[in-house]
Design a protein around this motif. Structure first.
Motif, short mmCIF file in Angstrom:
data_model
loop_
_atom_site.label_atom_id
_atom_site.label_comp_id
_atom_site.label_asym_id
_atom_site.label_seq_id
_atom_site.Cartn_x
_atom_site.Cartn_y
_atom_site.Cartn_z
N GLU A 213 0.80 -1.22 0.00
CA GLU A 213 0.00 0.00 0.00
C GLU A 213 0.84 1.28 0.00
OE1 GLU A 213 -3.58 0.59 3.01
OE2 GLU A 213 -1.68 1.24 3.83
N GLU A 214 2.06 1.18 0.54
CA GLU A 214 2.91 2.38 0.62
C GLU A 214 3.27 2.92 -0.76
OE1 GLU A 214 3.71 -0.67 1.57
OE2 GLU A 214 5.75 -1.20 0.96
N TRP A 215 2.95 2.16 -1.80
CA TRP A 215 3.28 2.61 -3.15
C TRP A 215 2.16 3.39 -3.81
CZ3 TRP A 215 8.09 2.81 -4.36
CH2 TRP A 215 9.00 1.90 -3.79
N ASP B 140 3.03 0.49 -22.21
CA ASP B 140 1.70 0.29 -21.62
C ASP B 140 1.89 0.11 -20.13
OD1 ASP B 140 0.36 0.41 -24.00
OD2 ASP B 140 0.50 -1.76 -24.37
N ALA B 141 1.10 0.81 -19.34
CA ALA B 141 1.22 0.67 -17.89
C ALA B 141 0.55 -0.63 -17.44
CB ALA B 141 0.58 1.85 -17.19
N PRO B 142 1.08 -1.26 -16.40
CA PRO B 142 0.46 -2.47 -15.88
C PRO B 142 -0.76 -2.11 -15.04
CG PRO B 142 2.27 -1.84 -14.48
CD PRO B 142 2.26 -0.85 -15.61
N THR B 143 -1.51 -3.12 -14.68
CA THR B 143 -2.55 -2.92 -13.68
C THR B 143 -1.87 -2.94 -12.33
OG1 THR B 143 -4.16 -4.07 -15.05
CG2 THR B 143 -4.65 -3.93 -12.69
N TYR B 144 -2.35 -2.13 -11.42
CA TYR B 144 -1.77 -2.12 -10.09
C TYR B 144 -2.74 -2.70 -9.07
CZ TYR B 144 1.95 0.97 -11.75
OH TYR B 144 3.03 1.49 -12.41
N ALA B 145 -2.18 -3.37 -8.09
CA ALA B 145 -2.98 -3.87 -6.97
C ALA B 145 -2.18 -3.59 -5.71
CB ALA B 145 -3.25 -5.36 -7.11
N HIS B 146 -2.71 -2.76 -4.83
CA HIS B 146 -1.98 -2.40 -3.62
C HIS B 146 -2.56 -3.11 -2.40
CE1 HIS B 146 -0.74 0.79 -6.44
NE2 HIS B 146 0.41 0.66 -5.81
N SER C 146 -7.98 -3.18 4.59
CA SER C 146 -7.42 -2.61 5.82
C SER C 146 -6.36 -3.55 6.38
CB SER C 146 -8.52 -2.35 6.84
OG SER C 146 -9.27 -3.51 7.05
N GLY C 147 -5.37 -2.98 7.01
CA GLY C 147 -4.24 -3.77 7.49
C GLY C 147 -4.63 -4.69 8.64
N ALA C 148 -4.22 -5.94 8.55
CA ALA C 148 -4.55 -6.91 9.59
C ALA C 148 -3.41 -7.06 10.58
CB ALA C 148 -4.87 -8.25 8.95
N LEU C 149 -3.78 -7.27 11.81
CA LEU C 149 -2.82 -7.54 12.87
C LEU C 149 -2.40 -8.99 12.75
CD1 LEU C 149 -2.45 -5.17 14.73
CD2 LEU C 149 -4.22 -6.10 16.22
N VAL C 150 -1.11 -9.24 12.84
CA VAL C 150 -0.65 -10.63 12.80
C VAL C 150 -1.00 -11.29 14.14
CG1 VAL C 150 1.37 -12.13 12.71
CG2 VAL C 150 1.18 -10.20 11.14
N ASP C 151 -1.79 -12.35 14.05
CA ASP C 151 -2.31 -13.01 15.25
C ASP C 151 -1.66 -14.39 15.40
OD1 ASP C 151 -3.76 -14.19 17.26
OD2 ASP C 151 -5.72 -13.71 16.42
N LEU C 152 -0.61 -14.43 16.21
CA LEU C 152 0.14 -15.68 16.35
C LEU C 152 -0.70 -16.80 16.98
CD1 LEU C 152 2.66 -14.94 15.04
CD2 LEU C 152 3.58 -14.19 17.24
N LYS D 19 -2.22 0.04 16.70
CA LYS D 19 -1.74 -0.77 15.60
C LYS D 19 -0.64 -0.02 14.88
CE LYS D 19 -5.50 -3.22 13.24
NZ LYS D 19 -6.37 -3.04 12.05
N ARG D 20 0.34 -0.74 14.41
CA ARG D 20 1.28 -0.12 13.51
C ARG D 20 1.82 -1.19 12.57
NH1 ARG D 20 5.80 -1.43 17.41
NH2 ARG D 20 6.60 -2.77 15.78
N LYS D 21 2.43 -0.70 11.51
CA LYS D 21 2.96 -1.62 10.53
C LYS D 21 4.04 -2.48 11.21
CE LYS D 21 4.93 -1.37 5.91
NZ LYS D 21 5.61 -0.48 4.98
N LEU D 22 4.07 -3.76 10.86
CA LEU D 22 5.12 -4.62 11.38
C LEU D 22 6.46 -4.02 10.98
CD1 LEU D 22 4.30 -8.36 10.64
CD2 LEU D 22 4.96 -7.38 12.82
#
Length: 534
Positions: A242-244, A261-267, A338-344, A279-282
């Motif tokens: 997503e940071e892109w 030709d530009a590619p399709t983007y998926a963030h 939305s960003g998910a929390l890593v749940d060990l 919450k914060r980014k890992l």
RNA sequence: GCCCCCAUCGUCUAGUGGCCUAGGACACCACCCUCUCAAGGUGGCGGCACGGGUUCGAAUCCCGUUGGGGGUACCA
């Protein structure tokens, strides 16, 4: 100004053929930078890229983005390979096998140079001699004027340099970066359709971003390498973090200026971590579980990690078991935004299920491999008694006695280690607290009696009848009612007697059923362990 | 500062205007099963960030606020 190049753009266009792939096939890539270990978020995006490509009949490959030699970490690429192999996200395209390489950007310098020259020739790029100090000065002026930051408009000093001025500076030995001459329209908007998020609109880029850095290597920036490489390598779907998102306008301009030709983007939404209450980014630096090495060291089966990650991407896959879900490609339009929390804890649950479904031979092999690296004593013990662990994992397989004690190989020692004679520590003190307060004399008598009386018995119910008989002989009540009727006649309950046997055989108050561990140990070892306390 | 993304139980989520007094999974608690533990079974706790609209009707659509995340590099 620039090192010489051997070829022109037409050469590279011809050298990289279009891919002949079925209609709708997606070509994706994972493009890590060797500035540290692989991040679990990297495995996440790589896995999505791979799954989408394969699901569409396309191709997935890995490209090493090592254009920042200053931040490069030694051995990072080797670590990458190990991680990719572990998680099954290796490139579909091996070096030399296919014409779209090389896959390491530092090996592609000539290509970038060629395209930079083309941009220079067409007036879409220019050399910039601004130093770090100059840039800081510009930044300060912009802050004071509350203008947007960046190299643009009146601040783009070098954009207006005449040919003579450029020659003069070059002659004076000044080094230059090459900047992209962006369209300078402050009001413009950039719109694109993200394959995960739908339409995204933002301010268009006006910044004359650097496309080629200075220094002896003359490496491209990410932006430029992205455009050139993904075009030449036939990538039509760029899946990244997503940071892109905010860089997309620059990228679109670059593709257009280069005539691609530009590619399709998926963030993809980032994986998060709970830090205190927020919450914060890992973070690579702060969170051990951000590194794939964490998962490898803990011995999580790759299938479990993949299934957990797949469920985070597409929640419908989380409802399936791992094997079923692995067959279904990840759908971009179902990816969560939305960003998910890593749940060990969740991962552990999944891992236990995965191990419960694994083939016994595969389990034993995986434990061997893991232990060879992380617990050599266990590895040696397991190899000297090859059937013990296998039998342990076989307890109750496919029945209602199925166990789920182990989800990662690092748990094996604690859960099943006692089954290995070399790991087991005999219990020799009849007053050991693990006996739960049973009188030491009773412990001794019980052990001696059972060591003599015990016979191998395959039927679990009949086997346990022996324990009941033993308990009866030593004045343990068979149930609570019995004890309540005549408290003075008994020294304890059946369960207390069973625990004494358990502690003697397993060295622990917790273990699988006694009949199961006795069957694995065999009668001789059972007697030997019982007698250790006499 | 400016730009962008996001917002349902503690966590991951289902939900695409009436099927929602919001469903599932993990975690947690209780009970059952039971030779301990694990597993399994049953039940419980617990949520639509806030404020305005639109609509007969909103978790769902719009606006704002707040909160969280990201970008604003000769890092990717």
């Amino acid at each position: 100004m620039l090192p010489p190049v051997e070829h022109d753009v037409a050469h590279w266009e011809a050298r990289y053929p279009a891919r002949s792939l079925p209609e709708g096939a997606q070509v994706t890539r994972f493009a890590p930078s060797p500035t540290g270990f692989v991040h679990i978020g990297g495995v996440y995006t790589a896995m999505i890229s791979q799954s989408v490509a394969h699901g569409s009949g396309g191709t997935y490959f890995v490209r090493i983005e090592d254009t920042d030699r200053a931040r490069e970490v030694a051995d990072a690429v080797e670590q990458f390979d190990r991680a990719f192999a572990y998680f099954g996200i290796e490139s579909d395209e091996a070096l030399g096998q296919v014409p779209w390489g090389p896959y390491r950007q530092s090996d592609r310098a000539q290509i970038y140079l060629t395209y930079v020259r083309e941009l220079l020739r067409s007036g879409r790029a220019y050399p910039c001699f601004c130093t770090t100090d100059d840039l800081a000065e510009i930044r300060a002026e912009q802050d004071a004027a509350k203008a947007g930051t960046g190299y643009h408009g009146q601040w783009a000093r070098c954009r207006a340099l005449t040919d003579d001025a450029v020659e003069g500076r070059l002659g004076a030995g000044l080094s230059a970066v090459i900047r992209f001459a962006a369209p300078d329209d402050p009001g413009a908007r950039a719109v694109f359709t993200d394959a995960i998020r739908g339409e995204i609109e933002q301010q268009d880029n006006v910044n004359d971003v650097v496309v080629l850095k200075s220094g002896e290597h003359r490496m491209p920036t990410y932006h430029f390498a992205h455009a050139v490489d993904d075009h030449l390598m036939g990538v039509n779907l760029v899946i990244r973090g997503e940071e892109w998102i905010s860089s997309v306008p620059v990228h679109l301009q670059l593709f257009a200026a280069l005539g691609f030709d530009a590619p399709t983007y998926a963030h993809v939404a980032p994986l998060m971590k709970l830090d205190g209450s927020s919450k914060r980014k890992l973070s690579k630096r702060k969170d051990p579980e951000a590194s794939v090495d964490y998962f490898i060291e803990k011995g999580y089966p790759a299938a479990a990690v993949r299934h957990y990650l797949a469920g985070l991407a597409n929640s419908n896959l989380a409802e399936l078991d791992a094997a079923e879900a692995a067959e279904i490609p990840i759908a971009l339009d179902r990816c969560s935004v939305s960003g998910a929390l890593v749940d060990l804890a969740k991962l552990d649950d999944i891992a236990a299920d995965v191990v419960a479904e694994m083939d016994l031979d595969d389990i034993v092999a995986a434990v061997d491999i893991w232990a060879d690296e992380f617990d050599v004593d266990l590895a040696a013990a397991a190899r000297s008694e090859p059937d013990r662990l296998r039998s342990a994992f076989a307890i109750g397989r496919g029945t209602d006695r199925q166990r789920k004690d182990v989800g990662r190989w690092s748990q094996v020692r604690l859960v099943f280690g006692f089954l290995l004679d070399a790991v087991f520590a005999p219990v020799t003190d009849p007053a050991d607290e693990r006996f739960g307060g049973v009188d030491p004399d009773v412990v001794r008598a019980l052990a001696a009696d059972f060591a003599d009386a015990f016979v191998a018995e395959p039927d679990p119910t009949l086997w346990f009848e022996q324990v009941k008989a033993l308990a009866g002989r030593h004045r343990f009540a068979l149930n609570k009612a019995q004890l309540k009727d005549d408290p003075d006649a008994y020294v304890g309950l059946l369960k207390d007697a069973a625990q004494v046997v358990r502690v003697l055989l397993a060295g622990s108050t917790r273990s699988p059923e006694l009949d199961a561990i006795a069957a694995i140990l065999g009668p001789d070892e059972v007697r030997r362990r019982l007698r250790a306390v006499i």
